[in-house]
Design a protein around this motif. Structure first.
Motif, PDB file in Angstrom:
ATOM      1  N   ASP A 132       0.423   4.327   1.022  1.00 24.21           N
ATOM      2  CA  ASP A 132      -0.504   4.682   1.642  1.00 24.21           C
ATOM      3  C   ASP A 132      -0.387   6.226   2.186  1.00 24.21           C
ATOM      4  OD1 ASP A 132      -1.684   5.121   4.579  1.00 24.21           O
ATOM      5  OD2 ASP A 132       0.376   5.352   5.921  1.00 24.21           O
ATOM      6  N   HIS A 133       0.306   7.154   1.909  1.00 26.45           N
ATOM      7  CA  HIS A 133       0.760   9.024   1.613  1.00 26.45           C
ATOM      8  C   HIS A 133       1.629   9.156   1.342  1.00 26.45           C
ATOM      9  CE1 HIS A 133       2.673   8.456   5.754  1.00 26.45           C
ATOM     10  NE2 HIS A 133       2.990  10.252   5.338  1.00 26.45           N
ATOM     11  N   VAL A 159       2.755   1.108   3.297  1.00 28.86           N
ATOM     12  CA  VAL A 159       2.445   0.193   4.544  1.00 28.86           C
ATOM     13  C   VAL A 159       3.614  -1.290   4.520  1.00 28.86           C
ATOM     14  CG1 VAL A 159       1.251  -1.221   6.356  1.00 28.86           C
ATOM     15  CG2 VAL A 159       0.951   1.256   5.262  1.00 28.86           C
ATOM     16  N   LYS A 162      -3.243   6.027   8.413  1.00 26.50           N
ATOM     17  CA  LYS A 162      -4.819   5.591   8.889  1.00 26.50           C
ATOM     18  C   LYS A 162      -5.409   5.220  10.472  1.00 26.50           C
ATOM     19  CE  LYS A 162      -9.317   6.560   8.470  1.00 26.50           C
ATOM     20  NZ  LYS A 162     -10.385   7.251   9.721  1.00 26.50           N
ATOM     21  N   CYS A 204       2.642   0.462   9.582  1.00 29.68           N
ATOM     22  CA  CYS A 204       0.699   0.283   9.844  1.00 29.68           C
ATOM     23  C   CYS A 204       0.691   1.271   9.265  1.00 29.68           C
ATOM     24  CB  CYS A 204       0.862   1.418  11.454  1.00 29.68           C
ATOM     25  SG  CYS A 204       1.931   0.025  12.810  1.00 29.68           S
ATOM     26  N   SER A 205      -0.250   1.831   8.375  1.00 30.13           N
ATOM     27  CA  SER A 205      -0.842   3.562   7.787  1.00 30.13           C
ATOM     28  C   SER A 205      -1.196   3.926   8.587  1.00 30.13           C
ATOM     29  CB  SER A 205      -2.421   2.641   7.090  1.00 30.13           C
ATOM     30  OG  SER A 205      -3.231   2.648   7.732  1.00 30.13           O
ATOM     31  N   GLN A 236       0.777  -1.412  -0.123  1.00 29.47           N
ATOM     32  CA  GLN A 236       0.073   0.025  -0.186  1.00 29.47           C
ATOM     33  C   GLN A 236       0.425   1.464  -0.446  1.00 29.47           C
ATOM     34  OE1 GLN A 236      -2.640   0.151   3.697  1.00 29.47           O
ATOM     35  NE2 GLN A 236      -3.525   2.652   2.953  1.00 29.47           N
TER      36      GLN A 236
END
Length: 196
Positions: A42-43, A118, A188, A185-186, A40
């Protein structure tokens, strides 16, 4: 003072620059010996050098999402905006934007700076995360000693906001104004832990 448009920092301009930035992220991943295709994204984070620009960007990006978090980390606000519609780029789906207000260190260029991926794991600190990364990416495990020769700076850290309950150690790999960060961890999940 230059406008956001003159600086090339309007959200529409930055979104147009995203495919080229992600191509540089992919190139850096290749040099690290890390395939991030199945992880992912993530950001994505951008960097700016003055407070007024950060305030303008903060407001401009709110048209694209909602503020998930406004947290003080290392003495400056870090804003996280969750996109109404996640950004699709190069096979990744990016759900959030990180906008740190400037600290005391100027950046050589303003704009996109890093993407955080992630690597799911239960790693409470950077030592545990390194074990996870070594087990996940064998080429990286064999190549840590050669990264400096390739001009890649490595930084391990455990940044945390005031109310975070979830440890999220991070390894950052930086070269030529592009940075990949890997964490378990993400964003979020970390923000949700603050509200818990």
């Amino acid at each position: 003072m230059q406008t956001l448009e003159q600086k090339g920092l309007l959200p529409t301009q930055m979104l147009a620059q995203l495919p080229a930035f992600m191509a540089r992220i992919k190139q850096l991943a290749l040099e690290l010996g890390v395939s991030l295709d199945n992880y992912q994204a993530d950001h994505i984070a951008l960097r700016v050098n003055d407070w007024a620009t950060a305030e303008q960007l903060h407001q401009a990006w709110l048209a694209y999402g909602e503020e998930w978090s406004n947290n003080e980390i290392n003495g400056r606000p870090i804003i996280v905006i969750g996109f109404h519609t996640p950004i699709e780029v190069d096979g990744w789906t990016i759900e959030a934007l990180e906008l740190p207000y400037p600290g005391n260190k100027p950046y050589p260029q303003e704009g996109w700076e890093h993407v955080e991926f992630v690597i799911p794991a239960k790693a409470a600190d950077t030592d545990a995360l390194k074990v996870v990364l070594d087990n996940t990416f064998t080429a990286l495990a064999k190549g840590w000693d050669t990264l400096a020769e390739k001009g890649i700076k490595v930084k391990a850290s455990s940044p945390s906001g005031e109310h975070e309950r979830l440890p999220n150690p991070t390894y950052a790999f930086k070269k030529d104004g592009v940075c990949i960060k890997l964490h378990p961890c993400s964003l979020k999940a970390v923000i949700d832990s603050e509200q818990a």
